[in-house]
Write a protein that holds these residues in place. Sequence first.
Motif, PDB file in Angstrom:
ATOM      1  N   GLN A   5      38.271  54.081  20.285  1.00  4.68           N
ATOM      2  CA  GLN A   5      39.478  54.432  21.033  1.00  4.68           C
ATOM      3  C   GLN A   5      39.182  54.531  22.525  1.00  4.68           C
ATOM      4  N   ILE A   6      38.040  55.151  22.842  1.00  2.00           N
ATOM      5  CA  ILE A   6      37.668  55.280  24.262  1.00  2.00           C
ATOM      6  C   ILE A   6      37.460  53.901  24.879  1.00  2.00           C
ATOM      7  N   SER A   7      36.777  53.005  24.142  1.00  2.00           N
ATOM      8  CA  SER A   7      36.530  51.653  24.643  1.00  2.00           C
ATOM      9  C   SER A   7      37.832  50.892  24.852  1.00  2.00           C
ATOM     10  N   THR A   8      38.770  51.046  23.912  1.00  2.00           N
ATOM     11  CA  THR A   8      40.074  50.373  24.034  1.00  2.00           C
ATOM     12  C   THR A   8      40.844  50.901  25.236  1.00  2.00           C
ATOM     13  N   THR A   9      40.772  52.203  25.453  1.00  2.00           N
ATOM     14  CA  THR A   9      41.479  52.804  26.594  1.00  2.00           C
ATOM     15  C   THR A   9      40.912  52.296  27.923  1.00  2.00           C
ATOM     16  N   GLU A  10      39.577  52.211  28.025  1.00  2.00           N
ATOM     17  CA  GLU A  10      38.955  51.719  29.249  1.00  2.00           C
ATOM     18  C   GLU A  10      39.333  50.255  29.508  1.00  2.00           C
ATOM     19  N   LEU A  11      39.348  49.452  28.422  1.00  2.00           N
ATOM     20  CA  LEU A  11      39.714  48.048  28.577  1.00  2.00           C
ATOM     21  C   LEU A  11      41.164  47.890  29.039  1.00  2.00           C
ATOM     22  N   THR A  12      42.047  48.727  28.461  1.00  2.00           N
ATOM     23  CA  THR A  12      43.453  48.694  28.868  1.00  2.00           C
ATOM     24  C   THR A  12      43.604  49.072  30.335  1.00  2.00           C
ATOM     25  N   SER A  13      42.851  50.087  30.752  1.00  2.00           N
ATOM     26  CA  SER A  13      42.918  50.514  32.157  1.00  2.00           C
ATOM     27  C   SER A  13      42.472  49.394  33.100  1.00  2.00           C
ATOM     28  N   GLN A  14      41.437  48.662  32.677  1.00  2.00           N
ATOM     29  CA  GLN A  14      40.966  47.547  33.507  1.00  2.00           C
ATOM     30  C   GLN A  14      42.025  46.457  33.623  1.00  2.00           C
ATOM     31  N   TYR A  15      42.667  46.153  32.487  1.00  2.00           N
ATOM     32  CA  TYR A  15      43.737  45.148  32.511  1.00  2.00           C
ATOM     33  C   TYR A  15      44.897  45.589  33.406  1.00  2.00           C
ATOM     34  N   VAL A  16      45.266  46.863  33.298  1.00  2.00           N
ATOM     35  CA  VAL A  16      46.363  47.387  34.129  1.00  2.00           C
ATOM     36  C   VAL A  16      46.018  47.284  35.604  1.00  2.00           C
ATOM     37  N   ALA A  17      44.779  47.648  35.951  1.00  2.00           N
ATOM     38  CA  ALA A  17      44.358  47.581  37.356  1.00  2.00           C
ATOM     39  C   ALA A  17      44.368  46.138  37.864  1.00  2.00           C
ATOM     40  N   VAL A  19      46.185  43.562  36.656  1.00  2.00           N
ATOM     41  CA  VAL A  19      47.562  43.084  36.765  1.00  2.00           C
ATOM     42  C   VAL A  19      48.231  43.667  38.003  1.00  2.00           C
ATOM     43  N   THR A  20      47.989  44.955  38.265  1.00  2.00           N
ATOM     44  CA  THR A  20      48.570  45.594  39.449  1.00  2.00           C
ATOM     45  C   THR A  20      48.082  44.924  40.727  1.00  2.00           C
ATOM     46  N   SER A  21      46.771  44.611  40.765  1.00  2.00           N
ATOM     47  CA  SER A  21      46.208  43.935  41.940  1.00  2.00           C
ATOM     48  C   SER A  21      46.800  42.544  42.119  1.00  2.00           C
ATOM     49  N   ASP A  22      46.960  41.808  40.994  1.00  2.00           N
ATOM     50  CA  ASP A  22      47.544  40.463  41.072  1.00  2.00           C
ATOM     51  C   ASP A  22      48.995  40.507  41.543  1.00  2.00           C
ATOM     52  N   LEU A  23      49.743  41.501  41.069  1.00  2.00           N
ATOM     53  CA  LEU A  23      51.140  41.637  41.491  1.00  2.00           C
ATOM     54  C   LEU A  23      51.243  41.932  42.982  1.00  2.00           C
ATOM     55  N   GLU A  24      50.364  42.802  43.461  1.00  2.00           N
ATOM     56  CA  GLU A  24      50.396  43.143  44.893  1.00  2.00           C
ATOM     57  C   GLU A  24      50.051  41.929  45.740  1.00  2.00           C
ATOM     58  N   ARG A  25      49.028  41.169  45.300  1.00  2.00           N
ATOM     59  CA  ARG A  25      48.646  39.972  46.041  1.00  2.00           C
ATOM     60  C   ARG A  25      49.760  38.934  46.019  1.00  2.00           C
ATOM     61  N   ASN A  26      50.430  38.792  44.874  1.00  2.00           N
ATOM     62  CA  ASN A  26      51.545  37.852  44.746  1.00  2.00           C
ATOM     63  C   ASN A  26      52.694  38.234  45.673  1.00  2.00           C
ATOM     64  N   SER A  27      53.004  39.542  45.718  1.00  2.00           N
ATOM     65  CA  SER A  27      54.106  40.007  46.570  1.00  2.00           C
ATOM     66  C   SER A  27      53.804  39.759  48.043  1.00  2.00           C
TER      67      SER A  27
END
Length: 206
Positions: A5-17, A19-27
Motif C-alpha cells: 500500500q505504501i509503495s502504491t501510494t508513493e507511485l501515485t504521488s509521483q504520477y500526480v506530481a 501530471v501537474t508539472s506537465d499541465l503547468e508546462r502546457n499552460s
Amino acid sequence: MSENQISTTELTSQYVAQVTSDLERNSKEQERIAADIAALQEQLLALQHDHTVLVNMQEALGGARPATGTARTVPSVPSQATARTKQSKEAKPKRAAATGAKKTAARKTEAKKPAAKAAKATTQPSLVDLIRGHLEAQTEPRSAAEITTALTAAHPERTIKTTVVRTTLENLVARSSAHRNKQGSSVFYTATTEPAAEPEAAAATS
C-alpha cells in the motif's frame, strides 16, 4: 500488505506530481503562443491601417500611379480608378445625374477618411512606444503586470493585455532596448542606460 500500500501510494504521488508539472508546462506554452499570436495580430492591424491611410492619401493627392509592389499587393486600387474614369466617359445622359451624385458623396467620404485616420494614427502611438516611454520614465524596475496596469490607466480607450506587454518587453530585450532582471520567480524590466554612459566616457578621456 502494508508495504504494498505504501509503495502504491508513493507511485501515485509521483504520477500526480508529473501530471501537474506537465499541465503547468502546457499552460505556459499555450500562454506564450497566444501572446505571440496577439502581438502579430496587432502588428498586422497596424500595417493594414497604415496601408489604408496611404492609399486614401494617394488618391486624394491626385491618384498617382502606385509602385509595382503596391499594385501587386493591392490590385483593386488601380482597377477602381480605371473603372471610375471609364464610367465618367461612357455614362449615358440618363445616368449622368445619378453618377455625379454618387461621385460627389464618395469624394466627400474619402476626403474625411484620410484626415480622420491620419489624426487617429498621430494620436495613437504604438504599444512598443508606450512601453519604451514608460520604462524610460521609471526609476525602478517594473514587471509586465505593473506596466500593463499603468498603461491601461493612462490609456483607458485601448485594450492592453499583460501577455502582449510581456511579449513586447521580451522583444525590446532582444533588441537591447530594455533589460530583464529576475528576482526569485518574478521578472522585472528597465530601460537601457547606454546614453548615460557617454558623460562618464567623456570625463575619463578629459
